[in-house]
Design a protein around this motif. Structure first.
Motif, PDB file in Angstrom:
ATOM      1  N   GLU A   2      -9.086  -0.965 -24.014  1.00 27.20           N
ATOM      2  CA  GLU A   2      -9.129  -2.340 -24.519  1.00 27.20           C
ATOM      3  C   GLU A   2      -9.086  -2.364 -26.043  1.00 27.20           C
ATOM      4  OE1 GLU A   2      -9.224  -6.454 -24.481  1.00 27.20           O
ATOM      5  OE2 GLU A   2      -8.870  -5.040 -22.834  1.00 27.20           O
ATOM      6  N   ILE A   3      -9.805  -1.439 -26.686  1.00 22.06           N
ATOM      7  CA  ILE A   3      -9.772  -1.358 -28.144  1.00 22.06           C
ATOM      8  C   ILE A   3      -8.357  -1.050 -28.622  1.00 22.06           C
ATOM      9  CG2 ILE A   3     -10.555  -0.013 -30.133  1.00 22.06           C
ATOM     10  CD1 ILE A   3     -13.243   0.337 -28.687  1.00 22.06           C
ATOM     11  N   LEU A   4      -7.690  -0.098 -27.970  1.00 18.62           N
ATOM     12  CA  LEU A   4      -6.323   0.248 -28.340  1.00 18.62           C
ATOM     13  C   LEU A   4      -5.391  -0.944 -28.150  1.00 18.62           C
ATOM     14  CD1 LEU A   4      -4.376   2.448 -29.290  1.00 18.62           C
ATOM     15  CD2 LEU A   4      -4.113   3.146 -26.898  1.00 18.62           C
ATOM     16  N   ARG A   5      -5.590  -1.671 -27.052  1.00 19.98           N
ATOM     17  CA  ARG A   5      -4.764  -2.850 -26.783  1.00 19.98           C
ATOM     18  C   ARG A   5      -4.967  -3.922 -27.877  1.00 19.98           C
ATOM     19  NH1 ARG A   5      -3.209  -4.280 -21.710  1.00 19.98           N
ATOM     20  NH2 ARG A   5      -4.892  -3.021 -20.853  1.00 19.98           N
ATOM     21  N   GLU A   6      -6.232  -4.176 -28.244  1.00 23.09           N
ATOM     22  CA  GLU A   6      -6.528  -5.188 -29.263  1.00 23.09           C
ATOM     23  C   GLU A   6      -6.014  -4.753 -30.633  1.00 23.09           C
ATOM     24  OE1 GLU A   6      -7.708  -8.109 -28.733  1.00 23.09           O
ATOM     25  OE2 GLU A   6      -8.261  -7.890 -26.632  1.00 23.09           O
ATOM     26  N   ALA A   7      -6.091  -3.452 -30.928  1.00 17.38           N
ATOM     27  CA  ALA A   7      -5.649  -2.953 -32.237  1.00 17.38           C
ATOM     28  C   ALA A   7      -4.155  -3.137 -32.441  1.00 17.38           C
ATOM     29  CB  ALA A   7      -6.025  -1.479 -32.390  1.00 17.38           C
ATOM     30  N   ARG A   8      -3.412  -3.193 -31.331  1.00 21.29           N
ATOM     31  CA  ARG A   8      -1.972  -3.384 -31.438  1.00 21.29           C
ATOM     32  C   ARG A   8      -1.607  -4.833 -31.743  1.00 21.29           C
ATOM     33  NH1 ARG A   8      -0.335   0.273 -26.143  1.00 21.29           N
ATOM     34  NH2 ARG A   8      -0.114   2.272 -27.222  1.00 21.29           N
ATOM     35  N   GLN A   9      -2.527  -5.748 -31.466  1.00 23.37           N
ATOM     36  CA  GLN A   9      -2.237  -7.167 -31.642  1.00 23.37           C
ATOM     37  C   GLN A   9      -2.944  -7.782 -32.847  1.00 23.37           C
ATOM     38  OE1 GLN A   9      -2.307  -9.497 -27.888  1.00 23.37           O
ATOM     39  NE2 GLN A   9      -2.864  -7.595 -26.884  1.00 23.37           N
ATOM     40  N   PHE A  10      -4.110  -7.239 -33.224  1.00 23.88           N
ATOM     41  CA  PHE A  10      -4.905  -7.840 -34.291  1.00 23.88           C
ATOM     42  C   PHE A  10      -5.274  -6.794 -35.344  1.00 23.88           C
ATOM     43  CE2 PHE A  10      -5.255 -11.669 -31.880  1.00 23.88           C
ATOM     44  CZ  PHE A  10      -5.409 -11.277 -30.564  1.00 23.88           C
ATOM     45  N   ASN A  11      -5.719  -7.271 -36.477  1.00 23.46           N
ATOM     46  CA  ASN A  11      -6.073  -6.370 -37.572  1.00 23.46           C
ATOM     47  C   ASN A  11      -7.467  -6.711 -38.096  1.00 23.46           C
ATOM     48  OD1 ASN A  11      -5.811  -4.373 -39.547  1.00 23.46           O
ATOM     49  ND2 ASN A  11      -4.935  -5.823 -41.027  1.00 23.46           N
ATOM     50  N   PRO A  12      -8.507  -6.491 -37.272  1.00 23.10           N
ATOM     51  CA  PRO A  12      -9.864  -6.821 -37.716  1.00 23.10           C
ATOM     52  C   PRO A  12     -10.400  -5.762 -38.688  1.00 23.10           C
ATOM     53  CG  PRO A  12      -9.958  -5.807 -35.567  1.00 23.10           C
ATOM     54  CD  PRO A  12      -8.497  -5.928 -35.914  1.00 23.10           C
ATOM     55  N   ARG A  13     -11.516  -6.091 -39.303  1.00 15.80           N
ATOM     56  CA  ARG A  13     -12.172  -5.129 -40.192  1.00 15.80           C
ATOM     57  C   ARG A  13     -12.863  -4.032 -39.384  1.00 15.80           C
ATOM     58  NH1 ARG A  13     -17.318  -5.633 -41.582  1.00 15.80           N
ATOM     59  NH2 ARG A  13     -17.276  -7.827 -40.975  1.00 15.80           N
ATOM     60  N   GLU A  14     -13.372  -4.406 -38.210  1.00 19.25           N
ATOM     61  CA  GLU A  14     -14.159  -3.461 -37.405  1.00 19.25           C
ATOM     62  C   GLU A  14     -14.160  -3.913 -35.951  1.00 19.25           C
ATOM     63  OE1 GLU A  14     -18.911  -2.317 -36.855  1.00 19.25           O
ATOM     64  OE2 GLU A  14     -18.195  -3.160 -38.762  1.00 19.25           O
ATOM     65  N   PHE A  15     -14.303  -2.940 -35.029  1.00 23.68           N
ATOM     66  CA  PHE A  15     -14.473  -3.253 -33.615  1.00 23.68           C
ATOM     67  C   PHE A  15     -15.927  -2.959 -33.239  1.00 23.68           C
ATOM     68  CE2 PHE A  15     -10.230  -4.090 -32.060  1.00 23.68           C
ATOM     69  CZ  PHE A  15      -9.415  -3.467 -33.011  1.00 23.68           C
ATOM     70  N   ARG A  16     -16.554  -3.886 -32.525  1.00 26.61           N
ATOM     71  CA  ARG A  16     -17.917  -3.647 -32.042  1.00 26.61           C
ATOM     72  C   ARG A  16     -17.918  -3.714 -30.522  1.00 26.61           C
ATOM     73  NH1 ARG A  16     -22.597  -6.809 -34.833  1.00 26.61           N
ATOM     74  NH2 ARG A  16     -22.077  -5.192 -36.375  1.00 26.61           N
ATOM     75  N   VAL A  17     -18.467  -2.684 -29.897  1.00 30.36           N
ATOM     76  CA  VAL A  17     -18.556  -2.604 -28.436  1.00 30.36           C
ATOM     77  C   VAL A  17     -19.980  -2.942 -28.014  1.00 30.36           C
ATOM     78  CG1 VAL A  17     -18.390  -1.103 -26.414  1.00 30.36           C
ATOM     79  CG2 VAL A  17     -16.745  -0.855 -28.299  1.00 30.36           C
TER      80      VAL A  17
END
Length: 491
Positions: free
Chosen positions: A429-444
């Protein structure tokens, strides 16, 4: 029946989907941390010989010494029998006369370590190919007992002519009944080349070394899954594509020609909504297009399939409604057996049909669909109670047993996905989101068990993903979340 094969690779897990008629039919999963040892060949060192148990402990470089029983020590008998064949006849030579402490011994794992027990070994080496099993220490030419008896002699003579004077024992596998001479010849060459490499490694490597590792899932795709009707094999990793292509060009050139590197923007499994299909395959209910549905329950003893009409009322009368629902169910059942990899005894409770011709038509449709299954499956006749008994060979763990575990909240009456399965879903899911968005950080945000796994055993994979997407990933345990709940927050 044309077929596509999709391969989704990540450092922690390899997933292979077989697509026919635009829908997934089979799913194969192999995890890096859970890969078995069966089939691996080692140059072991005899640690202890126990005459009282007629066994020996062999050090093959694992945490625990492996176990070798005298019945699994290969020795040639005057009649050409192997120990397994001689068990019912004369007693085998005592183990203390066959092996000694400190001896270097080539062994093969025949059973994985379980609990506190080490791996089970054999000194009779066998190497499986796509169509044949090679027994380099024997000269016997055999044919699978599952092939009809009236065909075995002709197949044995044909195989003997292909083996030639170079020798070695070969057993024709069940799926090779209709193989061409070219396919069998390629398999013989591959198996002999593999054995030559193993012997060469045994002469230069020290004891406790791995000489041969059974093929990975990626390699087994070329060996076991690719056929004449396979249109293409698409893989989403450049590194693994190059490795698999090199392997295929050397050992299975025809299969390697169908290999393709997937370069699409969407995750490869999104092409056929495979993750959604997997989620549905873990549930009990399977909805049919007509409005009917199946209920599938898997138990230790057997698997039951119940067919229901549900909201289907489209036929002219109730008898036709039942018949059409059962016909559609027969197709769905065959697909679910393959997708879920259900094995053993299977009991199907079709909706009661009053007409014998309807029963035979449904049975014929079921057998037609089962004929597409590469795993041997047999279906009987309808019983007096209207039940249909089937058997399907167990080849590996079912999909539910591989991806799920008993739920502690319901005392084992149901199943939930394992923490590792959820962790891998989070990474995807993180990889999928990283391809579409450019956030500062991912929090799980997930349950404590999942967070602990990501911090411990999966920390390397988490760090690798963070480096790959060039974004920090933080973790937060939430006690109120269930074992399958999680959130990926973009900051």
């Amino acid at each position: 029946m044309q077929q596509d094969i999709l391969i989704n690779w990540s450092p922690q897990e390899t997933r292979v989907a077989v697509i026919e008629y635009g829908a997934i039919q089979e799913l194969h999963v192999e995890r890096t941390l859970e890969r078995g040892l069966v089939g691996n060949i080692y140059l072991g060192k005899v640690a202890r010989v126990l005459p009282g148990m007629q066994s020996a402990f062999i050090d093959i470089g694992l945490e625990r010494a492996a176990f070798l029983h005298v019945a699994d020590v290969w020795q040639r008998h005057p009649e050409g029998e192997t120990p397994a064949q001689a068990r019912t006849g004369q007693s085998p030579t005592p183990i203390e006369k066959l092996v000694f402490e400190g001896q270097a011994l080539m062994v093969q794992v025949i059973k994985d370590p379980i609990g506190t027990k080490g791996a089970r070994l054999s000194t009779q080496i066998s190497i499986a190919g796509r169509h044949l099993v090679f027994l380099p220490q024997d000269d016997h030419i055999g044919v699978s007992q599952k092939i009809p008896a009236d065909q075995r002699d002709a197949l044995r003579e044909r195989l003997q002519s292909l083996v030639g004077p170079a020798g070695g024992g070969f057993i024709l596998r069940t799926n090779a009944e209709d193989s061409s001479d070219q396919e069998l010849g390629d398999d013989i060459a591959y198996l002999r080349k593999t054995w030559s490499r193993i012997r060469e490694s045994a002469t230069r490597l020290p004891a406790r070394s791995l000489l041969h590792e059974d093929l990975s899932l990626l390699q087994r795709v070329l060996r076991d899954l690719v056929g004449e009707l396979t249109l293409g094999i698409r893989i989403d990793s450049r590194e693994q594509y190059d490795k698999l292509l090199a392997f295929g060009q050397e050992f299975m050139p025809k299969a390697a020609e169908k290999l393709q590197l997937y370069k699409g923007e969407r995750p490869i499994f999104d092409l056929y909504a495979i993750d959604e299909e997997i989620a549905r395959a873990l549930g009990r209910r399977v909805d049919l297009k007509s409005g009917g549905y199946l209920i599938i329950d898997q138990t230790e003893a057997l698997t039951t399939v119940d067919v229901n009409t549900g909201g289907y009322v489209g036929a002219r009368n109730f008898e036709d409604t039942i018949f059409k629902t059962n016909l559609e169910a027969a197709q769905a059942i065959a697909r679910q057996l393959r997708l879920r990899n259900l094995g053993g005894i299977i009991m199907v409770d079709f909706i009661d049909m009053g007409r014998t011709d309807h029963q035979q038509a449904v049975l014929a449709e079921l057998r037609k669909q089962l004929s597409r299954d590469r795993v041997k499956t047999m279906a009987g006749e309808f019983s007096a109670l209207g039940l249909l008994e089937m058997t399907r060979k167990r080849t590996r763990e079912s999909l539910a047993h591989m991806l799920c575990e008993p739920c502690p909240s319901c005392m084992g009456q149901g199943t939930v996905k394992t923490s590792r399965t959820i962790a891998y879903e989070i990474l995807r899911e993180i990889l999928r989101e990283a391809r579409q968005f450019n956030p500062r950080e991912f929090r799980v945000v997930a349950s404590a068990a999942v967070i602990e796994l990501l911090l411990d055993e999966e920390s390397q994979h988490l760090a690798g993903l963070s480096d790959f997407i060039a974004k920090p990933i933080s973790l937060q345990a939430e006690s109120s979340m269930g074992p399958q709940q999680y959130d990926v927050i973009l900051l």
